[in-house]
Design an enzyme around this catalytic site. Structure first.
Site, mmCIF file in Angstrom:
data_model
loop_
_atom_site.group_PDB
_atom_site.id
_atom_site.type_symbol
_atom_site.label_atom_id
_atom_site.label_comp_id
_atom_site.label_asym_id
_atom_site.label_seq_id
_atom_site.Cartn_x
_atom_site.Cartn_y
_atom_site.Cartn_z
ATOM 1 N N ASN A 150 -37.708 -25.522 -32.974
ATOM 2 C CA ASN A 150 -36.761 -24.398 -33.009
ATOM 3 C C ASN A 150 -37.340 -23.149 -33.666
ATOM 4 O OD1 ASN A 150 -36.643 -25.817 -35.495
ATOM 5 N ND2 ASN A 150 -34.634 -24.940 -35.935
ATOM 6 N N GLU A 248 -37.425 -31.639 -44.753
ATOM 7 C CA GLU A 248 -36.225 -30.853 -44.470
ATOM 8 C C GLU A 248 -35.619 -31.437 -43.200
ATOM 9 O OE1 GLU A 248 -34.984 -28.734 -46.449
ATOM 10 O OE2 GLU A 248 -36.690 -28.637 -47.817
ATOM 11 N N CYS A 282 -31.260 -25.046 -38.446
ATOM 12 C CA CYS A 282 -30.757 -25.944 -39.490
ATOM 13 C C CYS A 282 -29.817 -25.229 -40.435
ATOM 14 C CB CYS A 282 -31.916 -26.572 -40.261
ATOM 15 S SG CYS A 282 -32.965 -25.377 -41.117
ATOM 16 N N GLU A 460 -39.517 -26.110 -50.484
ATOM 17 C CA GLU A 460 -40.477 -25.314 -49.725
ATOM 18 C C GLU A 460 -40.352 -23.851 -50.126
ATOM 19 O OE1 GLU A 460 -41.698 -26.893 -45.763
ATOM 20 O OE2 GLU A 460 -39.543 -27.136 -45.535
#
Length: 483
Positions: A150, A248, A282, A460
């Site tokens: 994505n 993630e 997300c 992150e």
């Protein structure tokens, strides 16, 4: 592209054991190219090359790593339109989003170029006389990076950049749906003056190449972005080798719209957060928890905004929502529409496959109302242009609904109340909270990640990335008395 095979190992482009077609989701008659699929032996070769090259890259020093990452970042930003067009063509996001993603990827590299120079340690006083202590950060070693389709340039960039900045070697396994973007990024990295084997690109199916990669004892750390089931499998595989893991995964992000909110702003942000990137983020807001006092007015305006969005070919002027990424994804999205109806939710608009001048995977943005938080459409990540409205009688009820989820990535509130906003920031169980902003959209220089099933391991991005990509060494020195 010089040699778009999708496999780059030890400084060389290689043919794979097989090939796959890369199809444009805006026009399935458009075959972007054929891309190689790595064999198990090639993956082992990449791991061996990374292991050999990593000490050389660490020894090259911080100035070298800074200069290399700056060059990568500057080229990405300079070529944002060109590479953004590749992203839009193979992933389906509108061209403006594709260009923006590539430019942001460049910013990740230039940011971490500077972080390479700021990898400072600490000095500590010992409780014992005559002993000096220093604490330093060193590379974790060989990092396996598994990234999704994505954000095919930005997500790997925010993993690759800190990995290289802090002296690690990389074996990157991108998503099979977006190999052209992976090749474009790899070509920029490959032209830099770095030891062969420091960076390796290995495309292939997740069940074969990806699984073998995460199970390898030749990997010191794994950074993964993808689904919860795959993430749990990676974590289980990593335990066997005591491999460091950063993941993630899923989300079910809520946006609270309070009775004191700026209604026009709330609708604009909800529309952006729910349907931007075709909902394939997300950070998308798929649960809109709306105060009962403004529920009907908000829903009326939201439906009008959703209907007004232009769905079309990603490269056409004026397109606001491109296609979903694949036929499989489209089928899954339409299944969720049927599931919502079956559970008693009311579909006010969208949720249908659309026909356009080219045959692609187009879907109208969908708005469900009358939904409950125990419905599948409010429990599971859909990764679709679908959002669900839940009515709440108070701020307290809205917050309770928002926190009733296994996920906790992003969350937002629309309100004019400072007290509500402050309470929400302190009590919303999510890694990122937004006040009067969309749930989607985060900066590159601050930490990103969630709670619960959304994330596992160190954060992150930003300075916090060093917690994953480095290991801490404490050194004790007794120098003795001078003669």
């Amino acid at each position: 592209m010089t040699n778009p095979t999708g496999i780059y190992i030890d400084g060389r482009w290689l043919a794979g054991g097989s090939e796959i077609d890369n199809i444009n989701p805006s026009d399935i008659s458009d075959v972007i190219g054929r891309y190689g699929q790595a064999t198990g032996d090639q993956l082992d070769e990449a791991l061996a090359a990374a292991r050999k090259a990593q000490p050389l890259w660490w020894a090259a020093g911080v100035q070298k790593r800074h200069d290399v990452l700056m060059a990568i970042g500057n080229e990405l930003m300079a070529r944002a339109e060109e590479i953004g067009r590749i992203v839009s063509r193979e992933e389906g996001k509108p061209l403006a989003e594709g260009k923006g993603e590539v430019y942001r990827a460049g910013q990740f590299f230039t940011y971490f170029a500077a972080e390479a120079l700021r990898l400072h340690g600490d000095l500590a006083e010992s409780v014992r006389p005559g002993i000096e202590i220093d604490v330093r950060r060193e590379p974790v070693g060989v990092v396996a990076i598994v990234s999704p389709w994505n954000f095919p340039v930005a997500t790997p960039a925010w993993k690759i950049a800190p990995a290289l900045a802090f002296g690690n070697a990389v074996v990157w396994k991108p998503a099979n749906l977006t190999p052209a973007s992976a090749v474009a990024l790899t070509e920029i990295i490959a032209k830099q003056d770095i030891p062969a084997g420091v960076f390796n690109l290995v495309t292939g199916p997740g069940r074969a190449v990806g699984q073998r990669l995460v199970e390898s004892a030749g990997v010191d750390a794994i950074s993964f972005t993808g689904s919860v089931p795959v993430g749990r499998g990676i974590a289980a595989a990593a335990v066997a080798n005591m491999t460091k893991v950063q993941m993630e995964m899923g989300s079910k992000n809520p946006m609270l719209v309070m009775d004191d909110a700026d209604l026009e702003l709330a609708v604009a942000h909800a529309t952006n957060a729910a349907f931007g990137g075709t909902g394939q983020k997300c950070t998308a807001a798929s649960r809109l928890i709306v105060h009962e006092k403004i529920h009907d007015a908000f829903v009326e305006k939201l439906v009008a905004a959703a209907k007004a969005l232009k769905v079309g070919h990603a490269l056409e002027d004026g397109t606001q929502i491109g296609p979903v990424v694949s036929d499989t994804q489209l089928s899954q999205n339409l299944d969720y529409v049927q599931a919502g109806k079956a559970e008693g939710a009311e579909l006010l608009c969208g949720g249908e496959r659309l026909n356009r001048s080219t045959e692609g995977y187009f879907m109208s943005p969908a708005v469900f109302v009358g939904t409950r938080n125990d419905m599948r459409i409010n429990r599971e990540e859909m990764f679709a242009p679908i959002t669900c409205v839940i009515k709440a009688g108070s701020y307290a009820e809205a917050l309770s609904i928002a926190n009733d989820s296994e996920f906790g990535l992003t969350a937002g509130i629309m309100t004019r109340s400072l007290s509500r906003a402050s309470h929400f920031r302190a009590n919303m169980r999510a890694g990122c909270v937004m006040v009067n902003l969309p749930t989607a959209g985060t900066d590159y220089h601050v930490p990103f990640g969630g709670r619960g099933a959304s994330s596992f391991g160190p954060r992150e991005q930003g300075r916090y990335a060093a917690e994953f990509y480095t290991t801490v060494k404490t050194a004790y020195v007794a120098a003795g008395a001078p003669e």
